[in-house]
Scaffold this motif. Structure first.
Motif, mmCIF file in Angstrom:
data_model
loop_
_atom_site.group_PDB
_atom_site.id
_atom_site.type_symbol
_atom_site.label_atom_id
_atom_site.label_comp_id
_atom_site.label_asym_id
_atom_site.label_seq_id
_atom_site.Cartn_x
_atom_site.Cartn_y
_atom_site.Cartn_z
ATOM 1 N N THR A 8 -2.642 -21.370 9.991
ATOM 2 C CA THR A 8 -1.563 -21.780 9.093
ATOM 3 C C THR A 8 -0.284 -21.883 9.927
ATOM 4 O O THR A 8 -0.285 -21.479 11.104
ATOM 5 N N PRO A 9 0.809 -22.377 9.346
ATOM 6 C CA PRO A 9 2.064 -22.404 10.102
ATOM 7 C C PRO A 9 2.508 -21.016 10.572
ATOM 8 O O PRO A 9 3.239 -20.895 11.550
ATOM 9 N N THR A 41 -11.393 -34.348 8.127
ATOM 10 C CA THR A 41 -11.175 -34.684 6.721
ATOM 11 C C THR A 41 -10.143 -33.753 6.104
ATOM 12 O O THR A 41 -9.834 -32.700 6.660
ATOM 13 N N ASN A 42 -9.627 -34.168 4.950
ATOM 14 C CA ASN A 42 -8.614 -33.389 4.243
ATOM 15 C C ASN A 42 -9.231 -32.213 3.504
ATOM 16 O O ASN A 42 -10.288 -32.345 2.885
ATOM 17 N N VAL A 43 -8.539 -31.087 3.559
ATOM 18 C CA VAL A 43 -8.906 -29.891 2.807
ATOM 19 C C VAL A 43 -8.027 -29.877 1.555
ATOM 20 O O VAL A 43 -6.849 -30.199 1.620
ATOM 21 N N VAL A 62 -7.482 -21.156 0.156
ATOM 22 C CA VAL A 62 -6.718 -22.034 1.049
ATOM 23 C C VAL A 62 -6.069 -23.142 0.238
ATOM 24 O O VAL A 62 -6.515 -23.474 -0.863
ATOM 25 N N THR A 63 -5.007 -23.711 0.793
ATOM 26 C CA THR A 63 -4.347 -24.835 0.148
ATOM 27 C C THR A 63 -4.568 -26.077 1.002
ATOM 28 O O THR A 63 -5.505 -26.135 1.777
ATOM 29 N N HIS A 64 -3.706 -27.056 0.863
ATOM 30 C CA HIS A 64 -3.901 -28.351 1.522
ATOM 31 C C HIS A 64 -3.899 -28.244 3.050
ATOM 32 O O HIS A 64 -3.212 -27.405 3.624
ATOM 33 N N GLY A 65 -4.658 -29.136 3.679
ATOM 34 C CA GLY A 65 -4.709 -29.181 5.128
ATOM 35 C C GLY A 65 -5.794 -30.119 5.609
ATOM 36 O O GLY A 65 -6.183 -31.053 4.907
ATOM 37 N N VAL A 76 -9.715 -25.189 11.160
ATOM 38 C CA VAL A 76 -9.191 -25.433 9.813
ATOM 39 C C VAL A 76 -7.683 -25.216 9.891
ATOM 40 O O VAL A 76 -7.228 -24.112 10.192
ATOM 41 N N LEU A 77 -6.912 -26.282 9.649
ATOM 42 C CA LEU A 77 -5.453 -26.212 9.647
ATOM 43 C C LEU A 77 -4.993 -26.381 8.203
ATOM 44 O O LEU A 77 -5.165 -27.462 7.627
#
Length: 136
Positions: A8-9, A41-43, A62-65, A76-77
């Motif tokens: 994550t950031p 691909t988008n999460v 998790v949220t968007h990434g 996984v980002l």
């Protein structure tokens, strides 16, 4: 087994050798095993389940990434990742209420603002669902 990093950031949330990763993407839930085909691909908001031999699976909200599956590594980002027990239900309810209220006044919002509030609404609904809270 293959190396997995969840980032994550704020930093690395998980790093280690895993047997399987299961995550929600824009195309549905996918499972990643060793030697999976290349994929970027988008999460979307949902559960991330990490399976490690001879251990209980680790589950995160998790949220968007994005997820980047390379032949030898998976990254996984995501914007946010935290243990399911750490979901702040009251905070998520407030985010959901605020987003719904703003979306009721769409005519006063730009397309970018509408998209942002839709994203916040989806995120809060899914995190509340993961936490076991019924959403109307």
């Amino acid at each position: 087994m293959y190396p997995l990093e969840v980032v994550t950031p704020e930093g690395i949330v998980f790093k280690g050798e895993v047997e399987q990763t299961v995550i929600s993407t824009a195309d549905g839930e996918i499972g990643i095993l060793e030697n999976h085909m290349l994929l970027l691909t988008n999460v979307v908001p949902g559960k991330l389940r990490i399976e490690i031999p001879e251990e209980e699976p680790k589950e995160f909200a998790v949220t968007h990434g994005v997820i980047d599956v390379r032949g030898d590594k998976v990254i996984v980002l995501v914007e946010e990742a935290f243990a399911i027990s750490e979901i702040d239900v009251e905070r998520e309810k407030k985010i959901l209420e605020d987003a719904k209220a703003k979306l009721e006044e769409k005519e006063n919002l730009s397309l970018e603002e509408i998209e942002n509030y839709e994203k916040l609404k989806e995120r809060a609904e899914i995190l509340l669902e993961i936490a076991g809270v019924k959403v109307k």
